[in-house]
Scaffold this active site. Sequence first.
Site, short mmCIF file in Angstrom:
data_model
loop_
_atom_site.label_atom_id
_atom_site.label_comp_id
_atom_site.label_asym_id
_atom_site.label_seq_id
_atom_site.Cartn_x
_atom_site.Cartn_y
_atom_site.Cartn_z
N ARG A 147 1.26 -28.88 -1.20
CA ARG A 147 1.82 -29.09 -2.53
C ARG A 147 2.78 -30.27 -2.44
NH1 ARG A 147 6.26 -25.41 -5.79
NH2 ARG A 147 7.66 -26.82 -4.71
N TYR A 159 13.05 -30.70 -9.59
CA TYR A 159 12.54 -29.43 -9.09
C TYR A 159 11.66 -29.66 -7.86
CZ TYR A 159 9.44 -25.73 -8.04
OH TYR A 159 8.73 -24.81 -7.31
N ASP A 210 3.09 -28.75 -8.79
CA ASP A 210 3.71 -27.74 -9.66
C ASP A 210 4.50 -28.45 -10.76
OD1 ASP A 210 4.94 -25.55 -10.76
OD2 ASP A 210 5.76 -24.77 -8.86
N HIS A 212 5.99 -26.75 -13.10
CA HIS A 212 7.10 -25.82 -13.32
C HIS A 212 7.47 -25.62 -14.79
CE1 HIS A 212 10.60 -23.56 -11.62
NE2 HIS A 212 9.72 -23.38 -10.66
N GLU A 236 -0.13 -26.67 -11.28
CA GLU A 236 0.49 -25.34 -11.46
C GLU A 236 1.45 -25.31 -12.64
OE1 GLU A 236 1.99 -23.92 -7.76
OE2 GLU A 236 3.66 -22.84 -8.67
N GLU A 262 3.22 -17.19 -11.46
CA GLU A 262 4.31 -16.71 -10.59
C GLU A 262 5.36 -15.91 -11.35
OE1 GLU A 262 5.48 -20.57 -9.04
OE2 GLU A 262 7.41 -20.37 -10.03
N ARG A 283 -1.64 -16.78 -9.95
CA ARG A 283 -0.61 -16.85 -8.92
C ARG A 283 0.37 -15.69 -8.92
NH1 ARG A 283 2.86 -20.17 -8.20
NH2 ARG A 283 2.52 -20.38 -5.98
N GLU A 339 0.37 -19.42 -1.06
CA GLU A 339 1.52 -20.31 -0.83
C GLU A 339 2.30 -19.82 0.39
OE1 GLU A 339 4.47 -20.26 -3.95
OE2 GLU A 339 5.28 -22.20 -3.34
N TRP A 402 13.42 -24.52 -17.07
CA TRP A 402 13.65 -25.00 -15.70
C TRP A 402 12.40 -24.90 -14.87
CZ3 TRP A 402 13.54 -22.26 -10.94
CH2 TRP A 402 13.82 -23.09 -9.82
O1 EZ4 Z 1 10.70 -21.83 -8.61
O2 EZ4 Z 1 10.30 -19.01 -6.47
O3 EZ4 Z 1 5.72 -22.39 -6.77
N1 EZ4 Z 1 6.82 -22.04 -6.51
C1 EZ4 Z 1 7.85 -22.04 -7.35
C2 EZ4 Z 1 9.14 -21.48 -6.81
C3 EZ4 Z 1 9.99 -20.85 -7.91
C4 EZ4 Z 1 10.98 -19.90 -7.28
C5 EZ4 Z 1 11.78 -19.17 -8.36
O4 EZ4 Z 1 12.48 -18.11 -7.80
O5 EZ4 Z 1 7.70 -22.47 -8.47
O6 EZ4 Z 1 9.84 -22.48 -6.14
CO CO Z 2 5.59 -22.63 -8.96
#
Ligand code: EZ4
Ligand code: CO
Length: 402
Positions: A147, A159, A210, A212, A236, A262, A283, A339, A402
């Site tokens: 990743r 992030y 990701d 996010h 992701e 997630e 996920r 992961e 976030w």
């Molecule tokens: O931000 O687990 O793909 N992994 C992620 C992680 C999440 C954290 C949040 O607790 O997006 O890094």
């Molecule tokens: Co993630």
Amino acid sequence: MRIAEARVIVTCPGRNFVTLKLVTDDGLTGVGDATLNGREQAVAAYLTEHVVPVLLGRDPARIEDTWQLLYKGAYWRRGPVTMSAIAAVDTALWDIKGKVAGLPVHELLGGRSRDGVTVYGHASVSSLDGILTDVGRLVDQGYRAVRVQAAIPGLPTTYGVSADARTYEPAGSALPAQEVWSTPRYLAHVPGVFERVRAEFGPDLRLLHDAHHRLTPIEAATLGRRLEPYALTWLEDPVPAELQEGYRLIRQHTTTPLAVGEVFNSIWDCQELITGQLIDYIRASVVHAGGISHLRRIFDLAHLYHVRSGSHGATDLSPICLAAALHLDVSIPNFGLQEYMPHTAATDEVFPHGYHYEDGYLHPSTTPGLGVDIDEELAARYPYRPASLPVNRLEDGTLHSW
Ligand code: EZ4
Ligand code: CO
């Protein structure tokens, strides 16, 4: 056999973990992860106040009935706190069942469907040259999938990007830290990063990214299209998934595969995404999606719709969760990727385990049960420390995901 004791253990060997440990009247033990990043004490209290009193005296063999009792019996269904608490109980009961049978949990789930669990690692240093070095380091360690997250020029933090490439830990100060986000800066930068990485490492290395939860569907569609030449294994969390039909729009515009889940805690969070064939990887994790029993139910539904697993495995999921995930990963027919972010040495010491990494694969423990435990004496030396996840604001101050 009866459940004689249930202990809720909160420990912080570098970061907080919540663990449920069940003890039977025969002296067998089972462990389950109940960690919910930044909300640890809520799950600990849910377990201590509302779950432990119900468990005492129950037959540990009745995994499904206990799951239904805790789910339907609460009246208030779903939600990350409830489902993490149920997950911990479910995981601990599978651990006990394995020990009673003298079999590792994956044998109870139907046995091996593959030799090892393919994992992806994280490349996450700030400069572009740094990323190439970091991906190279993972490739040298045998990783077949990586990743890639990149610092965005003009933003103070990003992030998934850390100063020290070996660890990434978003939860920090007791009160939430504030980060800054710009979608235009992000969209302008990311495709070039993948162009460089793909050119450097060739077609075989699987690349993931990701987003996010920060984009809108049309922005995600744009990014997916721009990334098509670099053949990602998945993009992701392109958009927040409360609106599951948002994925339909992304799907109409790009063939970049999508992964999400997630933050999901039940099959109902992904039912439309799966049955509508709007995603490629689900996920969800053992700890946040109701344990081994419920996650297997999600994976079974996914299998019908060509969706593969890609379980979350960040370091805020404890080694108990990872151990449980590996038993599922190795046994289900529709495994995709797992992961893997190695835990710190202090965490590994608190949670002695039998799984191991070798040449791009994780291998589950072959001892009876889950093959993981918590060293309670050592855990007691690391008291809980409040830590929150950051919040995100646009450059004009608007609060963003976030
Ligand atoms: O931000 O687990 O793909 N992994 C992620 C992680 C999440 C954290 C949040 O607790 O997006 O890094
Ligand atoms: Co993630």
